[in-house]
Design an enzyme around this catalytic site. Structure first.
Site, PDB file in Angstrom:
ATOM      1  N   HIS A 139      -1.561   1.663  -4.154  1.00  0.00           N
ATOM      2  CA  HIS A 139      -1.986   3.060  -3.992  1.00  0.00           C
ATOM      3  C   HIS A 139      -1.122   4.045  -4.770  1.00  0.00           C
ATOM      4  O   HIS A 139      -1.086   5.223  -4.443  1.00  0.00           O
ATOM      5  CB  HIS A 139      -2.017   3.409  -2.490  1.00  0.00           C
ATOM      6  CG  HIS A 139      -3.064   2.637  -1.739  1.00  0.00           C
ATOM      7  ND1 HIS A 139      -3.066   2.491  -0.375  1.00  0.00           N
ATOM      8  CD2 HIS A 139      -4.167   1.963  -2.185  1.00  0.00           C
ATOM      9  CE1 HIS A 139      -4.110   1.749  -0.007  1.00  0.00           C
ATOM     10  NE2 HIS A 139      -4.793   1.420  -1.083  1.00  0.00           N
ATOM     11  N   ASP A 162       6.112   4.630  -1.531  1.00  0.00           N
ATOM     12  CA  ASP A 162       7.571   4.787  -1.654  1.00  0.00           C
ATOM     13  C   ASP A 162       8.137   3.659  -2.512  1.00  0.00           C
ATOM     14  O   ASP A 162       7.447   2.701  -2.854  1.00  0.00           O
ATOM     15  CB  ASP A 162       8.226   4.830  -0.253  1.00  0.00           C
ATOM     16  CG  ASP A 162       8.072   3.526   0.528  1.00  0.00           C
ATOM     17  OD1 ASP A 162       8.451   2.473  -0.012  1.00  0.00           O
ATOM     18  OD2 ASP A 162       7.580   3.569   1.680  1.00  0.00           O
ATOM     19  N   GLN A 173       0.848  -1.198   0.000  1.00  0.00           N
ATOM     20  CA  GLN A 173       0.000   0.000   0.000  1.00  0.00           C
ATOM     21  C   GLN A 173       0.881   1.245   0.000  1.00  0.00           C
ATOM     22  O   GLN A 173       0.391   2.361  -0.110  1.00  0.00           O
ATOM     23  CB  GLN A 173      -0.886   0.016   1.253  1.00  0.00           C
ATOM     24  CG  GLN A 173      -1.871  -1.129   1.306  1.00  0.00           C
ATOM     25  CD  GLN A 173      -2.454  -1.287   2.703  1.00  0.00           C
ATOM     26  OE1 GLN A 173      -3.424  -0.623   3.045  1.00  0.00           O
ATOM     27  NE2 GLN A 173      -1.876  -2.149   3.516  1.00  0.00           N
ATOM     28  N   GLY A 221       2.893  -4.321   9.002  1.00  0.00           N
ATOM     29  CA  GLY A 221       2.785  -2.877   9.198  1.00  0.00           C
ATOM     30  C   GLY A 221       1.615  -2.197   8.539  1.00  0.00           C
ATOM     31  O   GLY A 221       1.768  -1.131   7.939  1.00  0.00           O
ATOM     32  N   THR A 222       0.453  -2.793   8.663  1.00  0.00           N
ATOM     33  CA  THR A 222      -0.746  -2.108   8.153  1.00  0.00           C
ATOM     34  C   THR A 222      -1.885  -2.247   9.153  1.00  0.00           C
ATOM     35  O   THR A 222      -2.072  -3.317   9.746  1.00  0.00           O
ATOM     36  CB  THR A 222      -1.188  -2.646   6.769  1.00  0.00           C
ATOM     37  OG1 THR A 222      -2.458  -2.054   6.426  1.00  0.00           O
ATOM     38  CG2 THR A 222      -1.316  -4.154   6.719  1.00  0.00           C
ATOM     39  N   SER A 223      -2.637  -1.168   9.329  1.00  0.00           N
ATOM     40  CA  SER A 223      -3.771  -1.196  10.251  1.00  0.00           C
ATOM     41  C   SER A 223      -4.968  -1.920   9.626  1.00  0.00           C
ATOM     42  O   SER A 223      -5.970  -2.143  10.285  1.00  0.00           O
ATOM     43  CB  SER A 223      -4.174   0.229  10.638  1.00  0.00           C
ATOM     44  OG  SER A 223      -4.585   0.933   9.481  1.00  0.00           O
TER      45      SER A 223
END
Ligand code: APR
Length: 226
Positions: A104, A89, A86, A170-172
């Site tokens: 994204h 970078d 997502q 590392g994603t909510s």
């Protein structure tokens, strides 16, 4: 080789100095998301939005992949690794990962406002509002804003369907449709989740929780996998 599919979010790049979005001190605490990351915000104030992404690009230029990005790239020696990120970078690519799908968009690209198929690689440079695509359309960030369709979602679903092992880092899991990708992992494929906080998942998901930041958590993951 087994297929290892990794879904990453902002926490993956946190140890490279990038603020996440929804943690305390996160980006959406300092910026109004609808001002800088929505089509309405762009129409309202193109200068502000353009400046926001120009700044993010400078920050990216000055950042380096962290040990987690590097370790995932090295896992290609043992697995067919597919990264679905997502993140906008390019730190997975700079770490050496060869199969990276951006859900994204990408900070280092811009597209024509009048034809989203006209995409240009601009690296880390500043973009001016006067700049135009070859069709005359104004250049906008190649970023999927809130309320916009996610063109890569179908490809991402197909990748997730074929995972032998699935890893979430590392994603909510608060943003859809990305968060729904976990529903496509086939029964029997083990799922690992690396995050210092347990995300809320609103469907049944049986996973092994590695309650650590990305760099340390990925080392633990590797020790479990190999
Ligand atoms: N290592 C691993 N995970 C971390 C770390 C770290 N060092 N630091 C924080 N995290 C975790 C947080 O606990 C949280 O679960 O990373 C997650 C970050 O969640 P969000 O800020 O919501 O980011 P993300 O899930 O990527 O957001 C999804 O929302 O704003 C949009 O388009 C943007 O792609 C983004 C999407």
């Amino acid at each position: 080789m087994k297929r290892l599919v990794v879904l990453t979010g902002a926490g993956m790049s946190a140890e490279s100095g990038f603020a996440t979005f929804r943690d305390s001190g996160g980006l959406w605490e300092n910026y109004d998301v609808m001002e800088v990351a929505s089509p309405e915000g762009w129409v309202r104030d193109k200068g502000l939005v353009n400046q926001f992404y120009n700044e993010r690009r400078v920050q990216l230029r000055d950042s380096v992949p962290n040990g987690g990005h590097l370790a995932l790239a090295q896992l290609e020696e043992r697995f067919e690794v597919h990264i679905v990120t997502q993140n906008v970078d390019d730190l997975h690519e700079r770490a050496g990962s060869s199969r990276v799908l951006h859900l994204h968009g990408e900070l280092t690209k811009v597209e024509s406002c009048s034809n989203s198929a006209l995409v240009y690689d601009i690296g880390y440079r500043q973009v001016g509002l006067e700049e135009r695509a070859e069709d005359g359309g104004q250049l906008r960030p190649h970023i999927v804003w809130f309320g916009e369709a996610v063109p890569a979602i179908e490809e991402a679903v197909n990748i997730c369907l074929t995972a032998d092992i699935f890893v979430i880092i590392g994603t909510s899991l608060a943003v859809y449709p990305a968060a729904s990708l976990t529903e496509y992992v086939k029964a029997g494929a083990p799922i690992y989740l690396v995050d210092p906080h347990k995300p809320k998942i609103n469907h049944d998901l049986d996973y092994h929780f590695i309650n650590k930041r990305a760099t340390a958590g990925i080392q633990e993951l590797i020790s479990l996998l190999v």
